[in-house]
Design a protein around this motif. Structure first.
Motif, PDB file in Angstrom:
ATOM      1  N   VAL A 114       0.776  -1.389  -0.036  1.00 38.81           N
ATOM      2  CA  VAL A 114       0.021  -0.109  -0.002  1.00 38.81           C
ATOM      3  C   VAL A 114       0.982   1.341   0.200  1.00 38.81           C
ATOM      4  O   VAL A 114       2.017   1.271   1.023  1.00 38.81           O
ATOM      5  CB  VAL A 114      -0.804   0.131   1.374  1.00 38.81           C
ATOM      6  CG1 VAL A 114      -1.823   0.846   1.249  1.00 38.81           C
ATOM      7  CG2 VAL A 114      -1.580  -1.351   1.406  1.00 38.81           C
ATOM      8  N   ALA A 115       0.368   2.172  -0.797  1.00 37.44           N
ATOM      9  CA  ALA A 115       1.263   3.441  -0.636  1.00 37.44           C
ATOM     10  C   ALA A 115       0.317   4.893  -0.715  1.00 37.44           C
ATOM     11  O   ALA A 115      -0.995   4.584  -0.973  1.00 37.44           O
ATOM     12  CB  ALA A 115       2.020   3.646  -2.125  1.00 37.44           C
ATOM     13  N   LEU A 116       0.740   5.697  -0.025  1.00 35.21           N
ATOM     14  CA  LEU A 116      -0.030   6.903   0.054  1.00 35.21           C
ATOM     15  C   LEU A 116       0.634   8.014  -0.575  1.00 35.21           C
ATOM     16  O   LEU A 116       1.691   8.284  -0.852  1.00 35.21           O
ATOM     17  CB  LEU A 116       0.156   7.331   1.383  1.00 35.21           C
ATOM     18  CG  LEU A 116      -0.503   8.703   2.019  1.00 35.21           C
ATOM     19  CD1 LEU A 116      -1.715   8.555   2.335  1.00 35.21           C
ATOM     20  CD2 LEU A 116      -0.024   8.869   3.535  1.00 35.21           C
ATOM     21  N   LEU A 117      -0.246   8.745  -1.710  1.00 35.10           N
ATOM     22  CA  LEU A 117       0.439   9.708  -2.433  1.00 35.10           C
ATOM     23  C   LEU A 117      -0.295  10.822  -1.953  1.00 35.10           C
ATOM     24  O   LEU A 117      -1.682  11.121  -2.477  1.00 35.10           O
ATOM     25  CB  LEU A 117       0.206   9.250  -3.933  1.00 35.10           C
ATOM     26  CG  LEU A 117       0.882  10.269  -4.973  1.00 35.10           C
ATOM     27  CD1 LEU A 117       2.586  10.229  -4.522  1.00 35.10           C
ATOM     28  CD2 LEU A 117       0.828   9.501  -6.388  1.00 35.10           C
ATOM     29  N   TYR A 123       5.263  17.517   0.495  1.00 34.50           N
ATOM     30  CA  TYR A 123       6.288  16.950   0.920  1.00 34.50           C
ATOM     31  C   TYR A 123       7.571  17.900   0.890  1.00 34.50           C
ATOM     32  O   TYR A 123       7.512  18.862   0.009  1.00 34.50           O
ATOM     33  CB  TYR A 123       6.895  15.949  -0.323  1.00 34.50           C
ATOM     34  CG  TYR A 123       5.740  14.812  -0.296  1.00 34.50           C
ATOM     35  CD1 TYR A 123       5.821  13.772   0.359  1.00 34.50           C
ATOM     36  CD2 TYR A 123       4.769  14.896  -1.396  1.00 34.50           C
ATOM     37  CE1 TYR A 123       4.957  12.663   0.232  1.00 34.50           C
ATOM     38  CE2 TYR A 123       3.900  13.682  -1.555  1.00 34.50           C
ATOM     39  CZ  TYR A 123       4.041  12.660  -0.882  1.00 34.50           C
ATOM     40  OH  TYR A 123       3.183  11.632  -0.936  1.00 34.50           O
ATOM     41  N   LEU A 124       8.423  17.910   1.856  1.00 37.52           N
ATOM     42  CA  LEU A 124       9.572  18.754   1.958  1.00 37.52           C
ATOM     43  C   LEU A 124      10.461  18.711   0.831  1.00 37.52           C
ATOM     44  O   LEU A 124      10.596  17.487   0.097  1.00 37.52           O
ATOM     45  CB  LEU A 124      10.321  18.349   3.030  1.00 37.52           C
ATOM     46  CG  LEU A 124       9.988  18.680   4.648  1.00 37.52           C
ATOM     47  CD1 LEU A 124      11.082  18.225   5.650  1.00 37.52           C
ATOM     48  CD2 LEU A 124       9.974  20.386   4.401  1.00 37.52           C
ATOM     49  N   THR A 158      11.263   9.319   6.629  1.00 32.88           N
ATOM     50  CA  THR A 158      11.517   8.879   5.362  1.00 32.88           C
ATOM     51  C   THR A 158      10.614   9.147   4.239  1.00 32.88           C
ATOM     52  O   THR A 158      10.734   8.913   3.263  1.00 32.88           O
ATOM     53  CB  THR A 158      11.452   7.182   5.761  1.00 32.88           C
ATOM     54  OG1 THR A 158      10.026   6.976   6.530  1.00 32.88           O
ATOM     55  CG2 THR A 158      12.463   6.443   6.853  1.00 32.88           C
ATOM     56  N   SER A 159       9.448   9.794   4.747  1.00 31.25           N
ATOM     57  CA  SER A 159       8.503  10.089   3.674  1.00 31.25           C
ATOM     58  C   SER A 159       8.641  11.460   3.241  1.00 31.25           C
ATOM     59  O   SER A 159       8.333  11.938   2.315  1.00 31.25           O
ATOM     60  CB  SER A 159       7.107   9.840   4.292  1.00 31.25           C
ATOM     61  OG  SER A 159       6.649  10.670   5.240  1.00 31.25           O
ATOM     62  N   GLY A 160       8.969  12.330   4.287  1.00 30.37           N
ATOM     63  CA  GLY A 160       9.189  13.923   4.089  1.00 30.37           C
ATOM     64  C   GLY A 160       7.598  14.507   4.169  1.00 30.37           C
ATOM     65  O   GLY A 160       7.548  15.649   3.760  1.00 30.37           O
ATOM     66  N   ASP A 161       6.654  13.634   4.566  1.00 29.43           N
ATOM     67  CA  ASP A 161       5.253  14.019   4.573  1.00 29.43           C
ATOM     68  C   ASP A 161       5.047  15.294   5.670  1.00 29.43           C
ATOM     69  O   ASP A 161       5.220  14.861   6.795  1.00 29.43           O
ATOM     70  CB  ASP A 161       4.264  13.095   4.775  1.00 29.43           C
ATOM     71  CG  ASP A 161       2.960  13.423   4.597  1.00 29.43           C
ATOM     72  OD1 ASP A 161       2.539  14.601   4.714  1.00 29.43           O
ATOM     73  OD2 ASP A 161       2.033  12.722   4.583  1.00 29.43           O
ATOM     74  N   LYS A 200      10.167  10.083  -4.712  1.00 29.67           N
ATOM     75  CA  LYS A 200      10.040   8.391  -4.026  1.00 29.67           C
ATOM     76  C   LYS A 200       8.790   8.149  -3.812  1.00 29.67           C
ATOM     77  O   LYS A 200       8.345   6.916  -3.842  1.00 29.67           O
ATOM     78  CB  LYS A 200      10.672   8.671  -2.642  1.00 29.67           C
ATOM     79  CG  LYS A 200      11.089   7.570  -1.906  1.00 29.67           C
ATOM     80  CD  LYS A 200      12.210   7.861  -0.588  1.00 29.67           C
ATOM     81  CE  LYS A 200      11.874   6.984   0.450  1.00 29.67           C
ATOM     82  NZ  LYS A 200      12.527   7.536   1.727  1.00 29.67           N
ATOM     83  N   ALA A 201       8.183   9.115  -3.339  1.00 28.77           N
ATOM     84  CA  ALA A 201       6.209   8.601  -2.991  1.00 28.77           C
ATOM     85  C   ALA A 201       5.565   8.208  -4.408  1.00 28.77           C
ATOM     86  O   ALA A 201       4.920   7.193  -4.445  1.00 28.77           O
ATOM     87  CB  ALA A 201       5.655  10.072  -2.692  1.00 28.77           C
TER      88      ALA A 201
END
Length: 670
Positions: A114-117, A123-124, A158-161, A200-201
């Motif tokens: 599963v991925a979140l976009l 995102y930073l 790890t996500s920059g979110d 990456k995302a």
């Protein structure tokens, strides 16, 4: 198009498995504490599994408490192939990704990735953070502190979110300096490309079985090709829209075009900074950007009002707006010539050149097309309008109907499209929604809420209210609501149709609570972010929350913290909305009635959302108070209240006070 009979569908190939998972002794009952099997949820899951098996489209309306999230997620995870789930809000997006999907994966032991976009502004950006740290352009001490937090955060995330960094509010101005936009992203030229969180995302989304996005992202991408969904869509077997009632508005926003004077001022700011950094000797940069800035500001000042919306036809031919617009185009043209000469000096100057040309093209495009011209053929019919805020002016071009554009997106590879919501139909009739989205001849089904509304709540329409357009109306709302709020012991949502009413109600209630020595904490939209206000409201146990549109939907307060929802007026869209006016005019040319076929169904769907805040659970009890006398006095009122949950109804205050007295007794016994 009306509701299809629930029993008429032939059995689907996955029915036995659905029964096994959702039934009384099924997997969900065995694994999730407090889970109860619900017939409507089972039927809905079967219908979705069947649509997935046949790569079909389905409109699925499920009343509050049906459990629609599990009803679409389980068939999607088991049989949906590559799935895109799109939600109405980032909050719900996070909830699906962090809570619902992991729960289901665990129960089903499903090996799906599963991925979140999200959109790139979430995102930073390493490059822009680095530049902001070097420039030291921050003005407030608060921003300097936030920047320190962000610099630490980028080393561990790890996500920059940015949602992970709760210490820095989502609305903090510093975010715009440390995230990228489509215009200022360096792409593969960037030195940080390998570490880029946006890339990456997107890569994770490409490889995942299930991708969770939101409507804004989905449609922004179809329009701008900038969020990675354009690459995702071709490989998707199943697309699910939750909170699908929001799609017409979101799609309208993105299938149109908008250009603002603040975009032009940002371009000037960046051109000056990059010119001085990389080509100081190439031009007199300050002298080049000054006329563009002046022209953009003059264009805004053509409208002296603080906020105003006008269609192109409503702007007086003698208005300063038209000559200022021509001046802006000319000055922008002069700036582009300079940027073209200097573009090879630096990648960032080349970027400014591309942005300037893009803005000039948008300004050139903002005009009426002759419907018989070649240029107009194949283009959707649009309405041109302006919106002025205190410091910026936006020029909009909005399609009258998104149906043809959206249908074009759905052509091609056969796949499953699921549209799920608690509010798409008006009294089981889907015609309005279907005509907006162009989903003619697609199956549509309704599953009613399992709640016993007759027992659990009362719809109260107070007697003796003035007309909604009268000056004293908002004061009358507060006067009528006060005894009910007191009887409910706080625990109230007061939902207003305008921000002005929110402010006025807040001031009045603050005074009245002080006068009557009522100790109810007051939470007002705008005092803090939505999530924070809701958390504080829940924790208080006897709060009164006053909000406008953003609290009408997607807000879930279960249990005793919320026992009363007061709605000030029927939520008809403001009549001065230029897009609405143009749509009504187009409908009336076809012989339809704009009020009956557009404004009324829109208001009903909106009202159903607001009313849906009250009863969120089988044990919830409460009063829905709609102050608007038109619900009783107008011929269309009946159609409205028949579309609401089947509450017991009254116009008598003593009946409501008695209800709360009994509720209090029951609570005290527990």
């Amino acid at each position: 198009m009306t509701e299809h009979n629930l029993t008429s569908n032939p059995p689907g190939i996955h029915d036995p498995e659905v029964e096994k998972i959702f039934g009384d002794t099924g997997l969900l009952s065995a694994s999730i504490p407090g889970y109860r099997s619900r017939q409507a949820q089972i039927e809905m899951a079967k219908a979705i599994a069947q649509a997935i098996a046949g790569q079909k489209t389905l409109l699925a309306e499920a009343g509050t408490g049906t459990g629609k999230t599990f009803a679409y997620l389980i068939p999607a995870l088991l049989w949906g192939g590559k799935v895109i789930v799109s939600t109405g809000t980032k909050n719900l997006q996070d909830q699906l990704y962090l809570r619902d999907i992991p729960t289901i994966k665990k129960v089903l032991k499903a090996p799906v990735s599963v991925a979140l976009l999200k959109g790139r502004a979430n995102y930073l950006c390493h490059f822009h953070l680095e530049r902001t740290l070097q420039n030291g352009r921050l003005t407030s001490r608060e921003d300097v502190g936030y920047l320190r937090d962000i610099s630490r955060f980028i080393k561990t995330t790890t996500s920059g979110d940015k949602a992970e960094l709760a210490r820095v509010p989502e609305s903090a101005p510093v975010w715009s300096l440390v995230t990228s936009t489509k215009d200022n992203c360096m792409g593969s030229e960037c030195q940080y490309y390998q570490d880029c969180f946006v890339m990456k995302a997107r890569k994770e989304a490409q490889q995942a079985d299930v991708v969770v996005v939101n409507h804004h992202l989905f449609f922004a991408d179809l329009a701008l090709k900038d969020t990675g969904i354009a690459e995702l869509l071709p490989s998707a077997n199943t697309v699910i829209f939750d909170e699908a009632h929001q799609l017409p508005e979101t799609a309208t926003l993105f299938f149109g075009d908008a250009i603002s004077t603040s975009q032009i001022l940002e371009l000037c700011r960046d051109t000056l900074a990059e010119g001085l950094s990389h080509a100081r000797d190439g031009a007199e940069w300050a002298k080049m950007v000054a006329p563009v800035e002046r022209a953009a500001r003059d264009l805004r000042l053509a409208f002296p009002q603080d906020s105003i919306r006008l269609s192109l036809q409503q702007i007086a031919p003698s208005s300063e707006f038209f000559p200022h617009l021509e001046t802006l185009k000319d000055c922008l043209g002069d700036l582009i010539k300079v940027l073209e000469k200097q573009a090879e000096r630096a990648e960032t100057i080349e970027q400014c050149r591309v942005r300037a040309i893009d803005l000039q093209d948008q300004l050139d495009d903002w005009r009426e097309l002759d419907p018989n011209s070649k240029e107009a053929k194949g283009k959707p019919e649009c309405v041109l309008w302006i919106e002025a805020y205190s410091t910026t002016l936006q020029l909009h071009r909005t399609p009258l109907s998104i149906a043809p554009i959206f249908n074009k997106q759905r052509e091609g590879v056969p796949r499953t499209w699921i549209f799920a919501s608690a509010t798409m139909a008006v009294k089981n009739d889907f015609t309005h929604y279907v005509s907006q989205m162009g989903l003619w001849d697609e199956p549509a089904r309704t599953w009613p809420s399992p709640f016993n509304y007759q027992e659990q709540g009362i719809l109260y329409v107070p007697d003796g209210m003035p007309q909604p357009n009268s000056r004293e109306y908002t004061d009358a709302v507060v006067d009528m609501a006060l005894p009910v709020i007191e009887a409910a012991g706080g625990r109230t949502f007061l939902l207003c149709t305008t921000n002005k009413a929110v402010k006025h109600c807040a001031e009045r209630l603050k005074d009245e609570f002080a006068k009557r020595e009522l100790n109810f904490p007051l939470f007002v939209q705008g005092d803090a972010g939505r999530t924070e206000l809701l958390d504080r409201f829940r924790a208080s146990g006897n709060g009164v929350l006053i909000g406008s549109q953003s609290f009408w939907e997607g807000v879930d307060v279960r249990g005793e913290a919320l026992s009363l929802v007061v709605i000030d007026k029927l939520p008809f869209a403001p009549p001065d909305d230029p897009v609405l006016a143009a749509r009504i005019e187009a409908m009336e040319k076809k012989g339809l009635n704009g009020f009956v076929h557009h404004q009324l169904p829109e208001a009903i769907i909106n009202l159903k959302q607001g009313a849906g805040r009250l009863i969120r659970d089988e044990t919830d009890r409460g009063v829905l108070m709609i102050c608007d006398p038109r619900l009783i006095s107008k011929p269309y009122g009946k159609r409205i209240w028949q579309s609401l949950p089947a509450f017991a109804r009254t116009r008598e205050l003593p009946v409501v006070l008695q209800f709360f007295a009994e509720l209090d007794q029951a609570r005290n016994k527990q």
